[in-house]
Design an enzyme around this catalytic site. Structure first.
Site, PDB file in Angstrom:
ATOM      1  N   GLU A 168       0.846  -1.205   0.000  1.00  0.00           N
ATOM      2  CA  GLU A 168       0.000   0.000   0.000  1.00  0.00           C
ATOM      3  C   GLU A 168       0.878   1.250   0.000  1.00  0.00           C
ATOM      4  O   GLU A 168       0.921   2.018   0.964  1.00  0.00           O
ATOM      5  CB  GLU A 168      -0.968  -0.053   1.178  1.00  0.00           C
ATOM      6  CG  GLU A 168      -1.908  -1.251   1.028  1.00  0.00           C
ATOM      7  CD  GLU A 168      -2.992  -1.345   2.081  1.00  0.00           C
ATOM      8  OE1 GLU A 168      -3.270  -0.340   2.753  1.00  0.00           O
ATOM      9  OE2 GLU A 168      -3.561  -2.440   2.228  1.00  0.00           O
ATOM     10  N   SER A 193       3.930  -2.592   8.863  1.00  0.00           N
ATOM     11  CA  SER A 193       4.844  -3.452   8.154  1.00  0.00           C
ATOM     12  C   SER A 193       6.033  -3.853   9.015  1.00  0.00           C
ATOM     13  O   SER A 193       6.586  -3.069   9.767  1.00  0.00           O
ATOM     14  CB  SER A 193       5.309  -2.699   6.921  1.00  0.00           C
ATOM     15  OG  SER A 193       6.619  -3.023   6.598  1.00  0.00           O
ATOM     16  N   HIS A 412     -18.202  -9.532   5.072  1.00  0.00           N
ATOM     17  CA  HIS A 412     -16.869  -9.028   5.338  1.00  0.00           C
ATOM     18  C   HIS A 412     -16.177  -9.918   6.352  1.00  0.00           C
ATOM     19  O   HIS A 412     -16.729 -10.189   7.421  1.00  0.00           O
ATOM     20  CB  HIS A 412     -16.932  -7.588   5.880  1.00  0.00           C
ATOM     21  CG  HIS A 412     -15.579  -6.971   6.065  1.00  0.00           C
ATOM     22  ND1 HIS A 412     -15.201  -6.309   7.201  1.00  0.00           N
ATOM     23  CD2 HIS A 412     -14.500  -6.941   5.247  1.00  0.00           C
ATOM     24  CE1 HIS A 412     -13.957  -5.876   7.064  1.00  0.00           C
ATOM     25  NE2 HIS A 412     -13.507  -6.238   5.895  1.00  0.00           N
ATOM     26  N   HIS A 413     -15.011 -10.428   5.992  1.00  0.00           N
ATOM     27  CA  HIS A 413     -14.182 -11.207   6.916  1.00  0.00           C
ATOM     28  C   HIS A 413     -12.860 -10.492   7.127  1.00  0.00           C
ATOM     29  O   HIS A 413     -11.914 -10.713   6.370  1.00  0.00           O
ATOM     30  CB  HIS A 413     -13.881 -12.608   6.356  1.00  0.00           C
ATOM     31  CG  HIS A 413     -15.073 -13.517   6.307  1.00  0.00           C
ATOM     32  ND1 HIS A 413     -15.069 -14.685   5.564  1.00  0.00           N
ATOM     33  CD2 HIS A 413     -16.291 -13.444   6.907  1.00  0.00           C
ATOM     34  CE1 HIS A 413     -16.245 -15.301   5.721  1.00  0.00           C
ATOM     35  NE2 HIS A 413     -17.008 -14.564   6.522  1.00  0.00           N
ATOM     36  N   GLU A 483      -5.189  -6.981   1.375  1.00  0.00           N
ATOM     37  CA  GLU A 483      -3.928  -7.339   2.061  1.00  0.00           C
ATOM     38  C   GLU A 483      -3.497  -8.779   1.793  1.00  0.00           C
ATOM     39  O   GLU A 483      -2.873  -9.423   2.633  1.00  0.00           O
ATOM     40  CB  GLU A 483      -4.034  -7.103   3.583  1.00  0.00           C
ATOM     41  CG  GLU A 483      -4.281  -5.670   3.973  1.00  0.00           C
ATOM     42  CD  GLU A 483      -5.768  -5.340   4.120  1.00  0.00           C
ATOM     43  OE1 GLU A 483      -6.558  -6.253   4.407  1.00  0.00           O
ATOM     44  OE2 GLU A 483      -6.136  -4.175   3.928  1.00  0.00           O
ATOM     45  N   GLU A 507      -9.109   4.354  -0.371  1.00  0.00           N
ATOM     46  CA  GLU A 507      -9.295   4.689   1.042  1.00  0.00           C
ATOM     47  C   GLU A 507      -8.243   5.679   1.540  1.00  0.00           C
ATOM     48  O   GLU A 507      -8.471   6.412   2.495  1.00  0.00           O
ATOM     49  CB  GLU A 507      -9.283   3.428   1.904  1.00  0.00           C
ATOM     50  CG  GLU A 507      -7.928   2.725   1.942  1.00  0.00           C
ATOM     51  CD  GLU A 507      -8.000   1.328   2.563  1.00  0.00           C
ATOM     52  OE1 GLU A 507      -9.062   0.697   2.484  1.00  0.00           O
ATOM     53  OE2 GLU A 507      -6.985   0.881   3.100  1.00  0.00           O
TER      54      GLU A 507
HETATM   55  C1  NOJ Z   1      -8.318  -2.480   5.320  1.00  0.00           C
HETATM   56  C2  NOJ Z   1      -9.121  -2.574   4.082  1.00  0.00           C
HETATM   57  O1  NOJ Z   1      -8.354  -2.203   2.962  1.00  0.00           O
HETATM   58  C3  NOJ Z   1     -10.343  -1.700   4.248  1.00  0.00           C
HETATM   59  O2  NOJ Z   1     -11.078  -1.653   3.041  1.00  0.00           O
HETATM   60  C4  NOJ Z   1     -11.157  -2.233   5.398  1.00  0.00           C
HETATM   61  O3  NOJ Z   1     -12.261  -1.397   5.593  1.00  0.00           O
HETATM   62  C5  NOJ Z   1     -10.327  -2.266   6.672  1.00  0.00           C
HETATM   63  N1  NOJ Z   1      -9.104  -2.963   6.431  1.00  0.00           N
HETATM   64  C6  NOJ Z   1     -11.050  -2.964   7.790  1.00  0.00           C
HETATM   65  O4  NOJ Z   1     -11.158  -4.329   7.529  1.00  0.00           O
HETATM   66 CA    CA Z   2      -5.873  -2.251   2.822  1.00  0.00          CA
END
Ligand code: NOJ
Ligand code: CA
Length: 701
Positions: A168, A193, A412-413, A483, A507
């Protein structure tokens, strides 16, 4: 999967012990392979007579055996292959897979056997190591891969820093010789990291290079399975790059049982930047779909209970603030709600209503399940429960409500990188999804991997990703992974892997911002491995709108956000902003409602890495064309040549563009919507603001 096959296979065998060479089908690429005086295998590659890669070593060293020197070439095999295949979804309905193959079979003085298999296409090449079963070594603990990619000169690179745990980052543009200094002078390596000092000279793939004589070169890998991801160590004195495999906790890079084929090392090359964007080489080097009935795989657009947490007044994924202060609490009904939890029944209902009203397929809800409180000071033992909704998330009610409205809830996991625990819960988690009418899940691996000291791109996590995607296919579940190891074209083999993040996404507009050049380089780099869940569609770009200390401006105009739906194609495409912001700009939102997520054909019209991209795409399910363009932080006039349209047909174009006075910083929400008649003879000059873009829908008249 339906397929039309045109395969021609010529197998030739020669017993020469001399250097071998092979050309691409159109003759533009020439690959040479040989062993040097020390018996070290090496290759070089030319494009239209210009060197792309000069002599570069090949080989692999394991604890048990060194496949690096004292080799002689025993024999070579050649073959040609030409096939047109049809992906389940994507930028093209037909993909031509046409290459000449050269397999170089070698043996060294220790009696070790290794074949290097090269496939040379018109747009580049791939090669991999193939280790047959052999007497001298059948189990390998890999210590080093020798593979080099040596440039003839000090090419310009676009790359992100080497890092075993995150990709990222923003891209840095620098000459190869300057790149380590350029990267290390920058602050802000990712806080999560576990950045390793041995990566000080490393970059990640996919990277893009440009030579002073005008060649564009993408270096990456394809079909990363059962092996760690590759980073590249830069040799600044010799303009070289060498494979640097992500290690495990003990420093071993990978454990192999022979026979084993490594992932393909890939080099896409052209003197035309548009051809890098159009290249399907990485997909072609992956195996065909392992999923036979793909009818359940459905590309989609979605909104989400998501951006609220990035922008709004301390809103949290967690239901309560209690748990952090009280370790050992397991009964969530006894926790005090914090009142800042958007994943609640009433709020989710509003999102479902909005999706239903606007024909958006899905609603992602993050923060619906137990475990988020555990993300604080007790994170060492962190565990999420994938079948335990929070008390304020009435799943049976929402499940039925969404169904009635024709909207899909998206699961969502977030695993918080507890990969081992996720594997233990996986069957239960996927069954829970099926029981509650979910077909797609966004997964996440934020933080340091559990088991401890494993890395996001180590063999362990590559294996984990494969385990999850195959298990998901068994349950007919589609995946959008965040990730995870960056993609290498495995979407061909597992078309239920709709998208991945694996790069710095939208984001970050709430965390420092992405300069406009970022989305003008991602298609040349990260996207060559597969689609990205970039999360476009931000209409409210000035974050001070949200009050309470929120500052910063997304470096984009509103019109550019529409363009991203075409320049960052994905079969799982988010409309990332809040419903209330779309309601403020309903005429612009119309484009997001209309734009397809899968295509019959695509034409790259203009391109220069990190500067600009103009692309046209034909809807898979209608005769509508779409065109979009973006620039960097300089204004630009795109010139759209509509000769890709069928001759004689007339179209009406709806053009969503930056207003003349638009600018990402000072006037981002100034856009115009106009219509115009267009034919294949039309040429249109389209102004783009700094940080801007345009998007056009073309409907047959
Ligand atoms: C990082 C993800 O990239 C993001 O989209 C997500 O909302 C947050 N983690 C929480 O899981
Ligand atoms: Ca991310």
């Amino acid at each position: 999967m339906k397929k039309s096959l045109f395969i021609s296979l010529f197998v030739g065998l020669s017993l020469s012990v001399f250097a071998a060479d092979i050309k691409s089908p159109n003759g533009n690429l020439l690959l040479n392979v040989d062993v040097n005086a020390q018996g070290q295998p090496y290759y070089n590659l030319n494009y239209k007579g210009k060197p792309v890669i000069v002599d570069s070593k090949l080989g692999l060293a394991a604890k048990e055996a060194k496949f690096t020197d004292n080799f002689k070439i025993l024999s070579t095999d050649t073959a040609s292959f030409n096939e047109t295949w049809h992906p389940v979804w994507g930028e093209y309905q037909d993909i031509v897979n046409h290459y000449n193959q050269l397999s170089v079979n070698m043996e060294n003085t220790d009696g070790l056997l290794m074949t290097v298999c090269f496939r040379v296409f018109d747009d580049g090449m791939g090669f991999r190591y193939e280790f047959p079963i052999q007497d001298k070594a059948n189990y390998l603990a890999v210590l080093d891969e020798v593979t080099e990619f040596n440039f003839p000169a000090d090419n310009t690179l676009w790359a992100i820093p080497g890092d075993y745990d995150t990709d990222e980052f923003l891209f840095t543009e620098a000459r190869l010789s300057e790149m380590p200094n350029a990267l290390n002078s920058k602050k802000g390596r990712h806080s999560e990291s576990q950045w390793a000092p041995e990566l000080a000279n490393a970059v990640q793939t996919p990277l893009l290079a440009k030579s002073d004589d005008g060649l564009y070169i993408n270096v990456h890998e394809a079909a990363l399975i059962g092996y760690p991801a590759m980073q590249l160590d830069l040799d600044t004195a010799n303009y070289g790059m060498k494979a640097h495999l992500t290690p495990d906790k003990l420093g071993v890079r990978g454990y192999l049982q022979l026979p084993f084929n490594t992932p393909w090392r890939t080099i896409i090359v052209s003197d035309d930047a548009r051809e890098i964007l159009a290249s399907q080489l990485i997909l072609n080097l992956n195996e065909p779909s392992k999923i036979e009935d793909t009818s359940w795989i459905k590309p989609m657009k979605f909104i989400g209970v998501w951006w609220e947490m990035f922008t709004g007044k301390e809103k949290t994924w967690a239901y309560s603030d209690d748990f952090r202060a009280k370790p050992g609490i397991t009964d969530y009904t006894k926790l005090k709600p914090n009142g800042r939890h958007p994943a609640n029944t009433e709020n989710v209902k509003k999102y479902i209503d909005f999706a239903a009203a606007h024909g958006i397929d899905g609603v992602l809800v993050e923060g619906w399940n137990e475990g988020w409180e555990d993300w604080g000071s007790y994170r060492k033992n962190r565990q999420f429960l994938f079948d335990k909704p929070y008390p304020d998330f009435d799943l049976p009610y929402l499940r039925d409500y969404a169904k009635e409205k024709g909207v899909k809830l998206i699961m969502h996991h977030e695993t918080a990188a507890n990969a081992m625990d996720y594997e233990r819960q996986l069957d239960k988690a996927f069954q829970f999804m099926k029981d509650n009418n979910y077909d797609a899940v966004k997964t996440g691996y934020v933080g340091a991997i559990i088991p401890r000291s494993e890395h996001h791109t180590s063999q362990y996590m590559v294996d984990h990703a494969q385990y999850v995607i195959e298990k998901a296919a068994d349950y007919e579940i589609m995946i959008d992974s965040h990730e995870a190891p960056r993609p290498t074209g495995l979407i061909r083999t597992y078309p239920n892997w709709l998208a991945q993040e694996s790069a710095r996404g939208g984001e970050f507009e709430s965390m420092g911002g992405n300069p406009p050049s970022h989305t003008a380089i991602l298609p040349f780099t990260r996207l060559k491995g597969g689609p990205m869940d970039y999360t476009p569609g931000l209409f409210q770009t000035d974050l001070s709108y949200y009050g309470e200390g929120k500052t910063g401006k997304a470096m984009t105009t509103l019109a550019r956000q529409l363009a991203l739906y075409l320049t960052m194609p994905s079969p799982m495409q988010m409309a990332a902003d809040l419903p209330e912001n779309y309601e403020r700009f309903p005429d612009a939102f119309q484009f997001i409602k209309d734009v397809p997520v899968e295509w019959k054909d695509s034409k790259y019209l203009e391109a220069e890495p990190a500067r600009y991209i103009t692309v046209a795409r034909l809807d898979k399910n209608s005769d509508d064309w779409y065109v979009a363009g973006i620039t960097d932080d300089n204004a630009r006039d795109a010139v759209i040549d509509f000769s890709f349209l069928p001759a004689g047909s007339k179209y009406v174009a709806t053009i969503y563009a930056d207003a003349p006075d638009a600018h990402w910083e000072t006037n981002p929400q100034a856009y115009t919507i106009t219509t115009k008649d267009v034919t294949s003879k039309t040429k249109l000059k389209q102004h783009i603001a700094p940080g801007g873009g345009f998007a056009i829908r073309l409907q047959p008249k």
